[in-house]
Design a protein around this motif. Sequence first.
Motif, PDB file in Angstrom:
ATOM      1  N   VAL A  34       0.832  -1.202   0.000  1.00 42.47           N
ATOM      2  CA  VAL A  34       0.000   0.000   0.000  1.00 42.47           C
ATOM      3  C   VAL A  34       0.863   1.247   0.000  1.00 42.47           C
ATOM      4  CG1 VAL A  34      -1.588   1.372   1.389  1.00 42.47           C
ATOM      5  CG2 VAL A  34      -2.009  -1.062   1.038  1.00 42.47           C
ATOM      6  N   THR A  38       0.598   3.993  -2.908  1.00 41.46           N
ATOM      7  CA  THR A  38       0.162   5.361  -2.646  1.00 41.46           C
ATOM      8  C   THR A  38       1.305   6.343  -2.895  1.00 41.46           C
ATOM      9  OG1 THR A  38       0.724   5.297  -0.292  1.00 41.46           O
ATOM     10  CG2 THR A  38      -1.482   4.580  -0.914  1.00 41.46           C
ATOM     11  N   THR A  39       2.534   5.894  -2.666  1.00 45.65           N
ATOM     12  CA  THR A  39       3.678   6.755  -2.957  1.00 45.65           C
ATOM     13  C   THR A  39       3.773   7.012  -4.447  1.00 45.65           C
ATOM     14  OG1 THR A  39       4.904   5.937  -1.047  1.00 45.65           O
ATOM     15  CG2 THR A  39       6.174   7.001  -2.782  1.00 45.65           C
ATOM     16  N   LEU A  40       3.509   5.969  -5.200  1.00 45.17           N
ATOM     17  CA  LEU A  40       3.537   6.078  -6.650  1.00 45.17           C
ATOM     18  C   LEU A  40       2.471   7.066  -7.132  1.00 45.17           C
ATOM     19  CD1 LEU A  40       5.647   4.635  -8.183  1.00 45.17           C
ATOM     20  CD2 LEU A  40       4.088   2.737  -8.556  1.00 45.17           C
ATOM     21  N   GLY A  41       1.283   6.912  -6.578  1.00 42.33           N
ATOM     22  CA  GLY A  41       0.200   7.802  -6.993  1.00 42.33           C
ATOM     23  C   GLY A  41      -0.012   7.713  -8.487  1.00 42.33           C
ATOM     24  N   ASP A  42      -0.050   8.859  -9.161  1.00 43.35           N
ATOM     25  CA  ASP A  42      -0.169   8.811 -10.620  1.00 43.35           C
ATOM     26  C   ASP A  42       1.121   9.297 -11.273  1.00 43.35           C
ATOM     27  OD1 ASP A  42      -0.351  11.380  -9.851  1.00 43.35           O
ATOM     28  OD2 ASP A  42      -2.231  11.835 -10.867  1.00 43.35           O
ATOM     29  N   ARG A  43       2.181   9.234 -10.464  1.00 45.08           N
ATOM     30  CA  ARG A  43       3.467   9.685 -10.975  1.00 45.08           C
ATOM     31  C   ARG A  43       4.297   8.525 -11.508  1.00 45.08           C
ATOM     32  NH1 ARG A  43       5.354  12.497  -5.505  1.00 45.08           N
ATOM     33  NH2 ARG A  43       4.838  10.398  -4.847  1.00 45.08           N
ATOM     34  N   LEU A  45       7.991   7.069 -11.040  1.00 48.37           N
ATOM     35  CA  LEU A  45       9.146   7.202 -10.162  1.00 48.37           C
ATOM     36  C   LEU A  45      10.168   6.112 -10.434  1.00 48.37           C
ATOM     37  CD1 LEU A  45       7.458   7.996  -6.716  1.00 48.37           C
ATOM     38  CD2 LEU A  45       8.433   9.602  -8.357  1.00 48.37           C
ATOM     39  N   ASP A  49      13.972   6.677  -6.278  1.00 49.13           N
ATOM     40  CA  ASP A  49      12.979   7.619  -5.744  1.00 49.13           C
ATOM     41  C   ASP A  49      12.116   6.921  -4.698  1.00 49.13           C
ATOM     42  OD1 ASP A  49      13.768   9.696  -7.393  1.00 49.13           O
ATOM     43  OD2 ASP A  49      12.392   9.106  -8.995  1.00 49.13           O
ATOM     44  N   SER A  53      11.696   7.719  -0.817  1.00 47.32           N
ATOM     45  CA  SER A  53      10.395   8.226  -0.369  1.00 47.32           C
ATOM     46  C   SER A  53       9.703   7.331   0.651  1.00 47.32           C
ATOM     47  CB  SER A  53       9.462   8.386  -1.576  1.00 47.32           C
ATOM     48  OG  SER A  53      10.091   9.153  -2.571  1.00 47.32           O
ATOM     49  N   ARG A  90       5.427   2.970 -12.610  1.00 48.25           N
ATOM     50  CA  ARG A  90       4.223   3.765 -12.474  1.00 48.25           C
ATOM     51  C   ARG A  90       3.051   2.811 -12.266  1.00 48.25           C
ATOM     52  NH1 ARG A  90       1.421   3.510 -17.273  1.00 48.25           N
ATOM     53  NH2 ARG A  90       2.596   2.463 -18.918  1.00 48.25           N
TER      54      ARG A  90
END
Lengths: 142, 142
Positions: A34, A38-43, A45, A49, A53, A90
Amino acid sequence: MAKERAAVGPCTSWPEDSAFIREVLDRIGDKWTVLVLTTLGDRTLRYSDLMASIPGVSQRMLTVTLKALERDGLVARQAYAEIPPRVEYRATDLGRSLQRAVLQLSQWAVENHSAVAANRALHERVGVGRAGVKGAPEALAE
Amino acid sequence: MAKERAAVGPCTSWPEDSAFIREVLDRIGDKWTVLVLTTLGDRTLRYSDLMASIPGVSQRMLTVTLKALERDGLVARQAYAEIPPRVEYRATDLGRSLQRAVLQLSQWAVENHSAVAANRALHERVGVGRAGVKGAPEALAE
DNA sequence: CGGTATCCTGAAAGATACTG
DNA sequence: CAGTATCTTTCAGGATACCG
């Protein structure tokens, strides 16, 4: 005609679905999935990274988690044959849909953690010794 | 003024919330909590009902799970001093709100398990050996 | 009936070292 | 930079037996 209720049974989902639910819970129940998602989000990385993070994650666990997510089609991995190597991650559309489902749970957690904490404290104060059998129902804290 | 984005960081939640989210995930990530909670639904069931309705659960794990749920104020326990003893469990309002949050996840599982399974099969076919580094981006299955 | 008390095992995950 | 390879620890959870 139909038997009223043969063996009580679950009420919100069918037995054949519980296996799927278990699969999801096994995945998001682990320590890092999770957090990665959630760190990935819609980015997009890179591996480093994500390492930076997500405090406390080891290289091993990040790799294991990413591989599992990739296997399930929840994140996409993109490696570039450069020197030094570069690998980008991603969330896929599927992964983002899971992010949204998990978000409900996160919101529940944020909204209700204080209530849970209060109940915990209450149970510590009354203690196991007090937790009680009574002849008449006692209204339990709710 | 504000630094653009110091260290990437999570995007959907704040670090201070992640502890709460972990707590919830630790609870619902275990093997029986969700099953007990959904089996309970909005009904009141006795210990033996739960045992009978949840295939494979042991007395120990059912007890452990119920105690944890009770401690957190998610289920209420009502014992009657009769012979033989009778103990009833029901979800509290807090517990029912968690049921609803978990339901989102269940729906995701039911809707997307086939997509996940497909991705898994795909990754088995292409295998680890094939999973590839390329000079130019290759479109990963999504 | 509705639990406790122990013992035991397998899988998850942390630590550490090494590599293309 | 982005991993892999081992080793070790931890602990959730199953099996079993017993109790008020």
